[in-house]
Every structure is written in C-alpha cells, then in structure tokens.
Design a protein around this motif. Structure first.
Motif, PDB file in Angstrom:
ATOM      1  N   ARG A  77       0.809  -1.212   0.000  1.00 57.52           N
ATOM      2  CA  ARG A  77       0.000   0.000   0.000  1.00 57.52           C
ATOM      3  C   ARG A  77       0.844   1.264   0.000  1.00 57.52           C
ATOM      4  O   ARG A  77       0.407   2.318  -0.473  1.00 57.52           O
ATOM      5  CB  ARG A  77      -0.923   0.011   1.230  1.00 57.52           C
ATOM      6  CG  ARG A  77      -1.960  -1.091   1.263  1.00 57.52           C
ATOM      7  CD  ARG A  77      -2.631  -1.191   2.624  1.00 57.52           C
ATOM      8  NE  ARG A  77      -1.694  -1.643   3.666  1.00 57.52           N
ATOM      9  CZ  ARG A  77      -2.037  -1.855   4.936  1.00 57.52           C
ATOM     10  NH1 ARG A  77      -3.300  -1.637   5.323  1.00 57.52           N
ATOM     11  NH2 ARG A  77      -1.146  -2.279   5.805  1.00 57.52           N
ATOM     12  N   THR A  78       2.044   1.160   0.561  1.00 56.90           N
ATOM     13  CA  THR A  78       2.861   2.366   0.757  1.00 56.90           C
ATOM     14  C   THR A  78       4.219   2.286   0.065  1.00 56.90           C
ATOM     15  O   THR A  78       5.079   3.144   0.296  1.00 56.90           O
ATOM     16  CB  THR A  78       3.090   2.603   2.263  1.00 56.90           C
ATOM     17  OG1 THR A  78       3.729   1.442   2.828  1.00 56.90           O
ATOM     18  CG2 THR A  78       1.781   2.864   2.985  1.00 56.90           C
ATOM     19  N   GLU A  79       4.454   1.266  -0.771  1.00 53.41           N
ATOM     20  CA  GLU A  79       5.787   1.068  -1.331  1.00 53.41           C
ATOM     21  C   GLU A  79       6.283   2.271  -2.134  1.00 53.41           C
ATOM     22  O   GLU A  79       7.487   2.535  -2.170  1.00 53.41           O
ATOM     23  CB  GLU A  79       5.836  -0.197  -2.187  1.00 53.41           C
ATOM     24  CG  GLU A  79       4.972  -0.179  -3.426  1.00 53.41           C
ATOM     25  CD  GLU A  79       5.157  -1.463  -4.245  1.00 53.41           C
ATOM     26  OE1 GLU A  79       6.284  -1.997  -4.296  1.00 53.41           O
ATOM     27  OE2 GLU A  79       4.166  -1.935  -4.816  1.00 53.41           O
ATOM     28  N   LYS A  80       5.389   3.025  -2.747  1.00 50.78           N
ATOM     29  CA  LYS A  80       5.846   4.182  -3.528  1.00 50.78           C
ATOM     30  C   LYS A  80       6.381   5.302  -2.640  1.00 50.78           C
ATOM     31  O   LYS A  80       7.029   6.229  -3.132  1.00 50.78           O
ATOM     32  CB  LYS A  80       4.719   4.701  -4.423  1.00 50.78           C
ATOM     33  CG  LYS A  80       3.504   5.237  -3.689  1.00 50.78           C
ATOM     34  CD  LYS A  80       2.445   5.690  -4.702  1.00 50.78           C
ATOM     35  CE  LYS A  80       1.190   6.196  -4.016  1.00 50.78           C
ATOM     36  NZ  LYS A  80       0.165   6.645  -5.009  1.00 50.78           N
ATOM     37  N   TYR A  81       6.099   5.195  -1.335  1.00 48.68           N
ATOM     38  CA  TYR A  81       6.610   6.201  -0.395  1.00 48.68           C
ATOM     39  C   TYR A  81       7.805   5.673   0.408  1.00 48.68           C
ATOM     40  O   TYR A  81       8.233   6.305   1.372  1.00 48.68           O
ATOM     41  CB  TYR A  81       5.513   6.611   0.590  1.00 48.68           C
ATOM     42  CG  TYR A  81       4.235   7.076  -0.058  1.00 48.68           C
ATOM     43  CD1 TYR A  81       4.196   8.240  -0.816  1.00 48.68           C
ATOM     44  CD2 TYR A  81       3.061   6.330   0.077  1.00 48.68           C
ATOM     45  CE1 TYR A  81       3.015   8.660  -1.426  1.00 48.68           C
ATOM     46  CE2 TYR A  81       1.882   6.742  -0.525  1.00 48.68           C
ATOM     47  CZ  TYR A  81       1.871   7.901  -1.274  1.00 48.68           C
ATOM     48  OH  TYR A  81       0.701   8.311  -1.872  1.00 48.68           O
ATOM     49  N   ALA A  82       8.334   4.512   0.006  1.00 50.15           N
ATOM     50  CA  ALA A  82       9.376   3.854   0.801  1.00 50.15           C
ATOM     51  C   ALA A  82      10.575   4.747   1.050  1.00 50.15           C
ATOM     52  O   ALA A  82      11.109   4.798   2.164  1.00 50.15           O
ATOM     53  CB  ALA A  82       9.815   2.560   0.113  1.00 50.15           C
ATOM     54  N   SER A  83      11.036   5.460   0.050  1.00 45.69           N
ATOM     55  CA  SER A  83      12.211   6.320   0.209  1.00 45.69           C
ATOM     56  C   SER A  83      11.983   7.366   1.285  1.00 45.69           C
ATOM     57  O   SER A  83      12.820   7.561   2.177  1.00 45.69           O
ATOM     58  CB  SER A  83      12.551   7.002  -1.114  1.00 45.69           C
ATOM     59  OG  SER A  83      13.660   7.862  -0.956  1.00 45.69           O
ATOM     60  N   ARG A  84      10.834   8.025   1.236  1.00 41.88           N
ATOM     61  CA  ARG A  84      10.540   9.072   2.217  1.00 41.88           C
ATOM     62  C   ARG A  84      10.377   8.493   3.613  1.00 41.88           C
ATOM     63  O   ARG A  84      10.887   9.052   4.598  1.00 41.88           O
ATOM     64  CB  ARG A  84       9.260   9.811   1.798  1.00 41.88           C
ATOM     65  CG  ARG A  84       8.984  11.100   2.580  1.00 41.88           C
ATOM     66  CD  ARG A  84       8.111  10.879   3.797  1.00 41.88           C
ATOM     67  NE  ARG A  84       6.865  10.238   3.449  1.00 41.88           N
ATOM     68  CZ  ARG A  84       6.086   9.619   4.335  1.00 41.88           C
ATOM     69  NH1 ARG A  84       6.457   9.510   5.611  1.00 41.88           N
ATOM     70  NH2 ARG A  84       4.945   9.065   3.954  1.00 41.88           N
ATOM     71  N   ILE A  85       9.725   7.325   3.720  1.00 43.71           N
ATOM     72  CA  ILE A  85       9.513   6.696   5.028  1.00 43.71           C
ATOM     73  C   ILE A  85      10.845   6.308   5.664  1.00 43.71           C
ATOM     74  O   ILE A  85      11.064   6.530   6.856  1.00 43.71           O
ATOM     75  CB  ILE A  85       8.587   5.467   4.892  1.00 43.71           C
ATOM     76  CG1 ILE A  85       7.177   5.909   4.469  1.00 43.71           C
ATOM     77  CG2 ILE A  85       8.523   4.688   6.200  1.00 43.71           C
ATOM     78  CD1 ILE A  85       6.236   4.757   4.145  1.00 43.71           C
TER      79      ILE A  85
END
Length: 247
Positions: A77-85
């Motif tokens: 669900r959130t993999e596209k935000y992995a870098s920011r996380i």
C-alpha cells in the motif's frame, strides 16, 4: 548504523520484548529519542497479517517504555513512499516471515539502495535478520521446497553482514521437511558452502562500530558439524575469520 539480528524479539508469540542476554537494555541504549520507526512488512500483499504485526509491535515497545513518536509501515500500500519513510525514520524493523517473499519485496522497494548512507538502528526478526546478509541463506521451509530443483537456497540480500543465521533453533533442530531432518540433513549439507549460526529465541547478534557480537546461546553448523559456541549470559565477538572471543 547499529544492527540487531534476532531470532525473535519477544517472549512467546506477540509477547513483551525479551530481556534475555541484555537485549532490551542494548536496544534501548542504541535507539535515539524520539524514536521514529519504519516497519518493513514480510507479507507485503497481506493487509491483515501486516496490520496485526504493526499493532503487536507498537504495543510491545510501548510496554517496554520505548514508545514511538512516529510509526509507518512499508507494504504494498505504501511502497511508492518507501524512500521518504526510510529517510524519516531512525529505527527500522524488518519483520519475520517467508525469506524469499520478503527478499523479493526488499528488491521491489530497492531497500538496499535506500539504506546506503542511512544512519540509525535496524532490528531484524527471523527472516528479516536472514535477509540482512550479503549472501542470504534461506533454507527451504514450506512443504515441497526442498524437492523443488528451482528453489534458490542462496540469493543476494541487503549486504549489512556476512553472518547467516538459522532462527528459532529450539524448534527447528527437531523439525522435519519433505521426509528429511531440517538441520541434520538439509542445513548440514548447505553448511559445506558457508557456516550457519543457529540461534534459539532470546539470542541475537549485535553489529556496532565495526564489531559483530554474539549474545546468548548459539550453535554453529560448519562443514556438516554442529557445535555450541556461546551460552546464555555470555557475549562473544565474532571476527571475519570465524574466531570467537569472550568479552
């Protein structure tokens, strides 16, 4: 970066943090406050399992007075935000699960690249610890895997350690898979290529300031031979040569 390679970080299934062998004290000392946690799922496509793991993780850390000021989960669900996380976190938890499934997800989110230059604390749990290795050892664990000629026992991992572990040794030492003894037949054969460190729950490796430290009961399978190399309450430093020294 400080890394904890655990078999299990809790007492029992979803219990409190396990204080054995100084684990909670060492982890607490390594963590910077406020604790901003990113939990990387080992079942990225299973929302129910991931959300349950997230809830249980937050609860056991809160009970140990290690509450998170910020907590985010990386799954499908959130993999596209992995870098920011990852960049927002100073503590990363790599969940336990099925080694190949988790390894594939780490590659999907380019986790190895995201950790380059990152400075914080990483805690691996079971499969999460196994996938920290440069050359990941993932013995077959599901029915039929040991008979599958296409099953990959070794694959590339995060490159954070050269140590290969076999977690939950108190259970797996008597386990059988596809008619074979998991440890004495399958793992013993694989150990001809690279030693395997067998950790019961409550034992762990800590990698800090260039040193690798083994804490608690552990066994090493090398060239097909199993030997106890550390006891509960003991701490030993592991050198690249494979030698262990008490500290």
């Amino acid at each position: 970066m400080t890394i904890f390679l655990t078999s299990s970080h809790t007492l029992g299934w979803a219990g409190p943090l396990n204080p054995a062998n100084g684990f909670v004290s060492a982890l607490s000392a390594a963590l910077k406050r406020p604790i901003r946690c990113a939990m990387v799922s080992s079942f990225p496509d299973d929302v129910e399992i991931t959300d349950r793991m997230a809830w249980e993780t937050r609860e056991c850390f809160e009970d140990a007075n290690l509450a998170f000021s910020h907590f985010e989960v990386i799954d499908r669900r959130t993999e596209k935000y992995a870098s920011r996380i990852i960049q927002d976190a100073n503590f990363i938890i790599l969940c336990g699960g099925h080694v190949p499934t988790e390894n594939a997800f780490f590659k999907d989110i380019h986790l190895k690249d995201l950790l380059h230059g990152w400075d914080g604390v990483i805690m691996g749990i079971s499969a999460g610890s196994m996938n920290c290795a440069t050359n990941v050892y993932g013995p077959p664990e599901l029915k039929g895997e040991s008979l599958d000629p296409e099953y990959e026992v070794y694959t590339d991992g995060l490159g954070l350690t050269e140590v290969n572990i076999l977690p939950h040794f108190q259970q797996l030492r008597r386990a059988r898979l596809d008619g074979k003894r998991l440890v004495r037949d399958i793992v013993a054969e694989h150990s001809q290529q690279h030693p395997v460190y067998c950790l019961p729950d409550g034992s762990y490796f800590m990698i800090k300031n260039g040193g690798t430290y083994l804490c608690g009961e552990a066994y090493r399978m090398r060239d097909g031979h199993l030997k106890r190399i550390c006891r509960n309450g003991e701490r030993r430093r592991l050198y690249p040569s494979g030698r262990l020294y008490s500290i």
